[in-house]
Design an enzyme around this catalytic site. Structure first.
Site, PDB file in Angstrom:
ATOM      1  N   LYS A   1      -2.704   6.516  -0.062  1.00 54.89           N
ATOM      2  CA  LYS A   1      -1.565   5.667  -0.422  1.00 54.89           C
ATOM      3  C   LYS A   1      -0.755   5.417   0.842  1.00 54.89           C
ATOM      4  O   LYS A   1      -0.214   6.342   1.448  1.00 54.89           O
ATOM      5  CB  LYS A   1      -0.709   6.356  -1.481  1.00 54.89           C
ATOM      6  CG  LYS A   1       0.515   5.528  -1.847  1.00 54.89           C
ATOM      7  CD  LYS A   1       1.297   6.142  -2.989  1.00 54.89           C
ATOM      8  CE  LYS A   1       2.524   5.278  -3.294  1.00 54.89           C
ATOM      9  NZ  LYS A   1       3.281   5.793  -4.436  1.00 54.89           N
TER      10      LYS A   1
ATOM     11  N   LYS B   1      -4.599   2.419  -2.125  1.00 53.63           N
ATOM     12  CA  LYS B   1      -3.434   1.617  -2.489  1.00 53.63           C
ATOM     13  C   LYS B   1      -2.609   1.294  -1.256  1.00 53.63           C
ATOM     14  O   LYS B   1      -2.320   2.219  -0.492  1.00 53.63           O
ATOM     15  CB  LYS B   1      -2.599   2.426  -3.484  1.00 53.63           C
ATOM     16  CG  LYS B   1      -1.316   1.758  -3.894  1.00 53.63           C
ATOM     17  CD  LYS B   1      -0.481   2.710  -4.701  1.00 53.63           C
ATOM     18  CE  LYS B   1       0.851   2.045  -4.995  1.00 53.63           C
ATOM     19  NZ  LYS B   1       1.819   2.924  -5.566  1.00 53.63           N
TER      20      LYS B   1
HETATM   21  C1  PBG Z   1       5.711   5.763  -7.246  1.00 54.55           C
HETATM   22  C2  PBG Z   1       4.864   4.553  -7.176  1.00 54.55           C
HETATM   23  C3  PBG Z   1       5.035   3.389  -6.410  1.00 54.55           C
HETATM   24  C4  PBG Z   1       4.043   2.509  -6.813  1.00 54.55           C
HETATM   25  C5  PBG Z   1       3.269   3.163  -7.762  1.00 54.55           C
HETATM   26  N1  PBG Z   1       3.790   4.424  -7.958  1.00 54.55           N
HETATM   27  C6  PBG Z   1       6.093   3.004  -5.443  1.00 54.55           C
HETATM   28  C7  PBG Z   1       6.216   3.663  -4.155  1.00 54.55           C
HETATM   29  O1  PBG Z   1       5.474   4.562  -3.784  1.00 54.55           O
HETATM   30  O2  PBG Z   1       7.188   3.293  -3.488  1.00 54.55           O
HETATM   31  C8  PBG Z   1       3.863   1.113  -6.299  1.00 54.55           C
HETATM   32  C9  PBG Z   1       3.153   0.183  -7.208  1.00 54.55           C
HETATM   33  C10 PBG Z   1       3.227  -1.251  -6.872  1.00 54.55           C
HETATM   34  O3  PBG Z   1       3.789  -1.689  -5.857  1.00 54.55           O
HETATM   35  O4  PBG Z   1       2.698  -2.025  -7.678  1.00 54.55           O
HETATM   36  N2  PBG Z   1       5.645   6.609  -6.154  1.00 54.55           N
END
Ligand code: PBG
Length: 322
Positions: free
Chosen positions: A192, A245
């Site tokens: 991520k 992601k």
């Molecule tokens: C929570 C989370 C996030 C997303 C999914 N779970 C935001 C982040 O990490 O700031 C992002 C999902 C998206 O942008 O569609 N941590």
């Protein structure tokens, strides 16, 4: 002699026969945002076509998801109050826990995934417990364990930790197993990235950090060897599925993971990717259907086994038409 690649493109029958990858409604997971309150279906400004749902109206969206034959949803909760340690996140009667129970009542077949993280629940908007200005990894694990357990108790089929703390997959696996939830799966947001593509989501989930950024826990977009390392660690810790992601700017990571590892891979087609397409379509600059189906197909071609996408409902409808 000329090599004639065009022979196998001469009509749609042969193109269909030699097609290497297919996009299918079975490939989609649809994200749902649940909120406290009653009679709420409120469009999310930054993500048109997506809504905040109160529990009493969840049936509307669940029925639509099922009627389109989409197999799974991932839930995000917006709690009624936030505090320093995100205590609403593991409340057995919290918003996600209630939503899971409700969906189980509404549907026997839908696969329910929950996002396990603290950022929607903390007053400071970070994904963990603060120690001064630092996020304390190991204290955060304890909370993540509690969140995952409460989601499992509510009936979630799979928990998906998105916090990027070290060691969380093993920690969560242990707690679930100790409590006899050995059949609850873990999908780890392994690679991520610290990405600008999450902007619209943070508005949707009220989860923007109140100071600083997430660069001490989410990954540097410049790195790919590191992604493979994170993915391998998570598999060793017990992840059933790993995730990359965002998706579009990270198709190389999906492909490298596919070539190297042997668990299913999920691609998260995130909010910023969605919002850009919506904006372009609104301005009349792109063919939305064509662009969306091509983008999703490219994620599969890169090696994703399935895709979390806000386009899921529309894409499922378009695939039916085709
Ligand atoms: C929570 C989370 C996030 C997303 C999914 N779970 C935001 C982040 O990490 O700031 C992002 C999902 C998206 O942008 O569609 N941590």
């Amino acid at each position: 002699m000329i090599k004639r690649g065009r022979r196998l493109r001469i009509n749609s029958a042969i193109r269909d026969l030699v097609r290497e990858n297919q996009l299918n409604t079975n490939d989609f997971i649809f994200p749902i945002f649940v909120v406290e309150g009653e009679n709420i279906k409120e469009e999310i400004n930054s993500m048109e076509g997506n809504y905040h749902w109160s529990i009493d109206r969840l049936h509307e969206i669940i029925e639509e998801v099922e009627s389109l034959n989409i197999k799974g949803v991932i839930l995000f909760g917006l709690p009624k109050h936030k505090d320093e340690c995100g205590s609403e996140s593991f409340n057995n009667d919290g918003i996600v826990q209630k939503a899971v129970k409700k969906i189980k009542e509404l549907s026997n077949n839908l696969y329910i995934i929950t996002d396990v993280c603290m950022c929607q629940y903390t007053s400071h908007g970070h994904c963990g417990i603060l120690d001064e200005l630092n996020i304390d990894n190991d204290k955060t694990l304890e909370i993540l364990g509690k969140i995952a357990l409460s989601h499992a108790r509510a009936g979630a089929h799979m928990v998906a930790p998105s916090d990027m703390m070290d060691g969380r997959v093993a920690y969560i696996r242990n707690i679930l197993d100790e409590n006899k939830y050995e059949n609850v799966a873990i999908m780890s947001y392994s690679a991520k990235y610290s990405s600008y593509f999450y902007g619209p989501f943070r508005e949707a989930a009220h989860s923007a950090p109140q100071f600083g950024d997430r660069k001490t826990y989410q990954m540097d977009p410049a790195n790919s060897e590191e992604a493979l390392r994170e993915i391998e660690w998570d598999i060793n810790e017990g992840a059933d599925i790993i995730m990359v992601k965002p998706a579009l700017s990270y198709l190389d990571i999906i492909r490298r993971a596919k070539d190297k590892i042997n668990v299913p891979i999920c691609a998260y087609n995130v909010s910023g990717e969605y919002a850009m397409v919506k904006a372009g379509a609104k301005m009349g600059l792109i063919d939305e259907k064509g662009i969306v189906l091509e983008m999703l197909l490219s994620m599969k071609r890169a090696g994703a086994d399935f895709i979390i996408t806000y386009h899921a409902l529309e894409a499922a409808k378009w695939l039916k038409e085709n």
